[in-house]
Design a protein around this motif. Sequence first.
Motif, PDB file in Angstrom:
ATOM      1  N   LEU A  21       0.788  -1.082   0.019  1.00  0.00           N
ATOM      2  CA  LEU A  21       0.117   0.010   0.053  1.00  0.00           C
ATOM      3  C   LEU A  21       0.875   1.292   0.028  1.00  0.00           C
ATOM      4  CD1 LEU A  21      -2.821   1.342   0.393  1.00  0.00           C
ATOM      5  CD2 LEU A  21      -2.365   0.919   2.782  1.00  0.00           C
ATOM      6  N   TYR A  22       1.877   1.228   0.727  1.00  0.00           N
ATOM      7  CA  TYR A  22       2.838   2.456   1.031  1.00  0.00           C
ATOM      8  C   TYR A  22       3.968   2.454  -0.069  1.00  0.00           C
ATOM      9  CZ  TYR A  22      -0.250   3.233   4.989  1.00  0.00           C
ATOM     10  OH  TYR A  22      -1.239   3.098   5.986  1.00  0.00           O
ATOM     11  N   PRO A  23       4.337   3.603  -0.600  1.00  0.00           N
ATOM     12  CA  PRO A  23       5.474   3.715  -1.398  1.00  0.00           C
ATOM     13  C   PRO A  23       6.982   3.815  -0.502  1.00  0.00           C
ATOM     14  CG  PRO A  23       4.134   5.535  -1.116  1.00  0.00           C
ATOM     15  CD  PRO A  23       3.763   4.874  -0.516  1.00  0.00           C
TER      16      PRO A  23
ATOM     17  N   PHE B 290      -1.494  -8.409   4.937  1.00  0.00           N
ATOM     18  CA  PHE B 290      -0.262  -8.824   5.131  1.00  0.00           C
ATOM     19  C   PHE B 290       0.823  -8.071   4.408  1.00  0.00           C
ATOM     20  CE2 PHE B 290       2.253 -12.813   6.938  1.00  0.00           C
ATOM     21  CZ  PHE B 290       2.762 -12.139   7.885  1.00  0.00           C
ATOM     22  N   THR B 291       1.568  -7.218   5.002  1.00  0.00           N
ATOM     23  CA  THR B 291       2.518  -6.551   4.473  1.00  0.00           C
ATOM     24  C   THR B 291       3.549  -6.070   5.397  1.00  0.00           C
ATOM     25  OG1 THR B 291       1.277  -5.848   2.424  1.00  0.00           O
ATOM     26  CG2 THR B 291       3.275  -4.612   2.931  1.00  0.00           C
ATOM     27  N   CYS B 292       4.783  -6.293   5.041  1.00  0.00           N
ATOM     28  CA  CYS B 292       5.853  -5.695   6.146  1.00  0.00           C
ATOM     29  C   CYS B 292       6.625  -4.752   5.756  1.00  0.00           C
ATOM     30  CB  CYS B 292       6.696  -7.016   6.816  1.00  0.00           C
ATOM     31  SG  CYS B 292       5.711  -8.417   7.697  1.00  0.00           S
ATOM     32  N   TYR B 293       6.983  -3.744   6.557  1.00  0.00           N
ATOM     33  CA  TYR B 293       7.869  -2.692   6.186  1.00  0.00           C
ATOM     34  C   TYR B 293       9.072  -2.773   7.195  1.00  0.00           C
ATOM     35  CZ  TYR B 293       4.065  -1.082   3.396  1.00  0.00           C
ATOM     36  OH  TYR B 293       2.884  -0.829   2.560  1.00  0.00           O
ATOM     37  N   GLY B 294      10.226  -2.171   6.893  1.00  0.00           N
ATOM     38  CA  GLY B 294      11.458  -2.294   7.653  1.00  0.00           C
ATOM     39  C   GLY B 294      11.191  -1.746   9.122  1.00  0.00           C
ATOM     40  N   LEU B 295      11.887  -2.566  10.043  1.00  0.00           N
ATOM     41  CA  LEU B 295      12.352  -1.929  11.303  1.00  0.00           C
ATOM     42  C   LEU B 295      13.517  -2.077  11.833  1.00  0.00           C
ATOM     43  CD1 LEU B 295      10.945  -1.049  13.938  1.00  0.00           C
ATOM     44  CD2 LEU B 295      10.345  -3.393  14.521  1.00  0.00           C
ATOM     45  N   ILE B 296      14.224  -3.270  12.373  1.00  0.00           N
ATOM     46  CA  ILE B 296      15.363  -3.394  12.618  1.00  0.00           C
ATOM     47  C   ILE B 296      16.039  -3.755  10.936  1.00  0.00           C
ATOM     48  CG2 ILE B 296      16.981  -5.348  13.554  1.00  0.00           C
ATOM     49  CD1 ILE B 296      15.198  -5.673  15.735  1.00  0.00           C
TER      50      ILE B 296
ATOM     51  N   ASP C 188       7.700 -21.679   0.043  1.00  0.00           N
ATOM     52  CA  ASP C 188       6.762 -21.282   1.069  1.00  0.00           C
ATOM     53  C   ASP C 188       6.481 -19.732   0.716  1.00  0.00           C
ATOM     54  OD1 ASP C 188       5.229 -20.384   3.293  1.00  0.00           O
ATOM     55  OD2 ASP C 188       6.051 -22.060   4.555  1.00  0.00           O
ATOM     56  N   ARG C 189       5.646 -19.353   0.325  1.00  0.00           N
ATOM     57  CA  ARG C 189       5.624 -17.825  -0.271  1.00  0.00           C
ATOM     58  C   ARG C 189       5.239 -16.940   1.106  1.00  0.00           C
ATOM     59  NH1 ARG C 189       5.893 -16.653  -4.635  1.00  0.00           N
ATOM     60  NH2 ARG C 189       4.816 -14.881  -4.810  1.00  0.00           N
ATOM     61  N   GLU C 190       4.744 -17.647   2.224  1.00  0.00           N
ATOM     62  CA  GLU C 190       4.736 -16.860   3.170  1.00  0.00           C
ATOM     63  C   GLU C 190       5.906 -16.608   4.227  1.00  0.00           C
ATOM     64  OE1 GLU C 190       1.043 -16.208   6.521  1.00  0.00           O
ATOM     65  OE2 GLU C 190       1.965 -18.301   6.389  1.00  0.00           O
ATOM     66  N   LEU C 191       6.853 -17.793   4.230  1.00  0.00           N
ATOM     67  CA  LEU C 191       8.124 -17.798   5.236  1.00  0.00           C
ATOM     68  C   LEU C 191       8.698 -16.494   5.309  1.00  0.00           C
ATOM     69  CD1 LEU C 191       8.757 -19.762   7.160  1.00  0.00           C
ATOM     70  CD2 LEU C 191      10.156 -20.888   5.470  1.00  0.00           C
ATOM     71  N   PRO C 192       9.067 -15.968   4.126  1.00  0.00           N
ATOM     72  CA  PRO C 192       9.643 -14.630   4.065  1.00  0.00           C
ATOM     73  C   PRO C 192       9.211 -13.728   5.310  1.00  0.00           C
ATOM     74  CG  PRO C 192       9.808 -15.251   1.860  1.00  0.00           C
ATOM     75  CD  PRO C 192       8.868 -16.219   2.639  1.00  0.00           C
ATOM     76  N   LEU C 193       7.839 -13.501   5.080  1.00  0.00           N
ATOM     77  CA  LEU C 193       7.278 -12.721   6.156  1.00  0.00           C
ATOM     78  C   LEU C 193       7.356 -13.023   7.287  1.00  0.00           C
ATOM     79  CD1 LEU C 193       5.568 -12.610   3.025  1.00  0.00           C
ATOM     80  CD2 LEU C 193       4.280 -10.584   4.331  1.00  0.00           C
ATOM     81  N   ILE C 194       7.097 -14.211   7.732  1.00  0.00           N
ATOM     82  CA  ILE C 194       7.041 -15.022   8.953  1.00  0.00           C
ATOM     83  C   ILE C 194       8.391 -14.860   9.812  1.00  0.00           C
ATOM     84  CG2 ILE C 194       7.139 -17.037  10.386  1.00  0.00           C
ATOM     85  CD1 ILE C 194       4.699 -18.216   8.574  1.00  0.00           C
ATOM     86  N   LEU C 195       9.603 -15.019   8.752  1.00  0.00           N
ATOM     87  CA  LEU C 195      10.898 -14.688   9.524  1.00  0.00           C
ATOM     88  C   LEU C 195      11.102 -13.114   9.801  1.00  0.00           C
ATOM     89  CD1 LEU C 195      12.910 -17.259   7.347  1.00  0.00           C
ATOM     90  CD2 LEU C 195      12.419 -17.160   9.855  1.00  0.00           C
ATOM     91  N   ALA C 196      10.432 -12.260   8.830  1.00  0.00           N
ATOM     92  CA  ALA C 196      10.446 -10.864   9.180  1.00  0.00           C
ATOM     93  C   ALA C 196       9.857 -10.393  10.171  1.00  0.00           C
ATOM     94  CB  ALA C 196       9.892 -10.195   7.976  1.00  0.00           C
ATOM     95  N   LEU C 197       9.034 -11.340  10.997  1.00  0.00           N
ATOM     96  CA  LEU C 197       8.324 -11.078  12.189  1.00  0.00           C
ATOM     97  C   LEU C 197       9.013 -11.792  13.256  1.00  0.00           C
ATOM     98  CD1 LEU C 197       4.452 -11.126  11.052  1.00  0.00           C
ATOM     99  CD2 LEU C 197       5.865  -8.875  11.169  1.00  0.00           C
ATOM    100  N   MET C 198      10.169 -12.353  13.181  1.00  0.00           N
ATOM    101  CA  MET C 198      10.769 -13.098  14.219  1.00  0.00           C
ATOM    102  C   MET C 198      11.205 -11.892  15.118  1.00  0.00           C
ATOM    103  SD  MET C 198      14.122 -15.559  13.868  1.00  0.00           S
ATOM    104  CE  MET C 198      15.291 -14.373  13.246  1.00  0.00           C
ATOM    105  N   PRO C 199      10.906 -12.280  16.341  1.00  0.00           N
ATOM    106  CA  PRO C 199      11.638 -11.277  17.677  1.00  0.00           C
ATOM    107  C   PRO C 199      13.333 -11.662  17.500  1.00  0.00           C
ATOM    108  CG  PRO C 199      10.213 -13.187  18.384  1.00  0.00           C
ATOM    109  CD  PRO C 199      10.198 -13.542  17.057  1.00  0.00           C
ATOM    110  N   VAL C 200      13.875 -10.471  17.719  1.00  0.00           N
ATOM    111  CA  VAL C 200      15.236 -10.414  17.865  1.00  0.00           C
ATOM    112  C   VAL C 200      15.582 -10.281  19.383  1.00  0.00           C
ATOM    113  CG1 VAL C 200      17.264  -9.335  16.768  1.00  0.00           C
ATOM    114  CG2 VAL C 200      15.476  -9.541  15.440  1.00  0.00           C
TER     115      VAL C 200
END
Length: 566
Positions: free
Chosen positions: A6-8, A68-74, A149-161
């Motif tokens: 959604l966001y550029p 389900f969209t992820c944007y940069g954090l860490i 696994d098309r969702e796995l990149p997003l799941i790993l993106a949400l992995m707590p560090v």
Amino acid sequence: MHGAPLYPPGFAHYASVNPQAPQGGRLVQGVVGGFDSLNPFIVRGTVPPIVGWNVVEALMARSPDEAFTCYGLIARTVETDEARRYVAFTLDPRARFSDGAPVTAEDVLFSFHLLRSKGRPNHRSFYGKVARAEVTGPLSIRFDFTGEDRELPLILALMPVLARHATDEARFDQTSFTPPLGSGPYTAVEVKPGESVTLARNPAYWGRDLPVNRGNFNVDTLRYDFYRDVNGQFEAFKRGLYDIRFETDPGRWKTGYDIPGVRDGRIVTEEVGNGRPKAYSALLFNMRREMFTDVRVRAAMVELFDAEWANQNLYFGLFRRNGSFYDASELSALGRPAEPRERELLAPFPDAVLPAVMDGTWRPPASDGSGRDRGQLKRALDLFAEAGWQLRRGTLLDPRGRPFAPEVLVGTKDQERLAIAYQSMLRRAGVGLNIRLVDNVQFESRKRSYDYDMVPYIWSQSLSPGNEQAFYFGSEAADTPGTRNFMGLKSPAADAMIAALLAERERDGFVAAVRALDRVLISARFSLPLFYTPGDWIARWRRIERPKDVSLNGTLAESWWRMPGS
């Protein structure tokens, strides 16, 4: 997950926040129950919901305004291929843990291995799909998958560090009142076991100005207060001892807020909508127990519940009846005939879906609302008889003369009230329902170990269900303590539909796969569908404000703020 973000690039903030929100002050919330741990990433212990995302951050942040969209954090950058067989992250060099130490790729790798070996079952299941995890630089890491696994990149993106230097790996899976060290905006500053947990905003928080954080985390202090029961919790709210309340009791919502604070405008009550599927609330039958292995017995138990009577007499008619596991969304199969793609997916499992569910005519059993519907009673007794149970002198007996007397485990007075009403409905068919009310800690412990005949549960779904569906409904999860497969479902059809929805690349095919899964779950009849609220019922003291624009997922407490001077 599907389509374009959604966001550029370079967006300033989410649309559903107030980037000019006042900063400072305190936000207090109240919750019923207790806690015996501050580690939310393991099976053991009951943890306050305040700890997770406020203290420990993930590589990326999930947008509240999209399915389900992820944007940069860490992570500052993310890379994957068209097949999504790997994902690589480059970390933001500014990222710091709350003790000032930099977040490195070694911390990410440590967190991955720790959670895969000692984390919750969903972590172990999802991360088990990684064939190789490799640090490729001080701030870069790559994960290669065992398959597509098309969702796995997003799941790993949400992995707590977690911080490698501050985490006791040997004791990680033990309960502790020491919270994990993270890089999030808050740190725990006061813990009173059984009473409260207080978090304070880290003045040196590294990610304060990131687009995903602007407008969020506005207060200096967050506190969760714990109460023994709902009545005590509500009385505390009326006295102003905590600030916001998400109401779940329609009787209280209808009549309980005629109080001075509401009448003079100091308390605001509002119903706030959202675009997510409505939560599926149900009484679940534990199919691990012999008494509930026969689908006809489960169907009879559903038939005997007079939902129309319960909604009017217990809930003032404010609820709507659950029927789909993705109610009130495009993902729901309820009222929709199966489309060709759904039928294609379900073709190898001809007995997995009831004809009425397939053609869209199925609805949960309805009554005349009298609480004494004779038609319902007859249909239920016929089903019991087909399964070998007979009503003799007012008691339902099996061929060996043993009575049918399941026990329902409940953890709150509200759950107990519904169970008592259901107990009366079942008595007409000779079923002796026993009700066991236990405290919150025991309720959660027994639920995690599947130690019950029946138990209430609510599944909250998103508009992008994925790998977690195997955690909820997968066959492997049925034998794994700590999952959300509380009913013990083992269905090859459900497993296949979960695999199909994970493999879909386009939204239309994905929706078809989820609807096909919905049809399988409905047809399995492992639950007595209850009710959901049309929107979120919220009461808040006026000193607390929220953004006027509501996200797709509803209004989120992290975007609220305290009015200056209040």
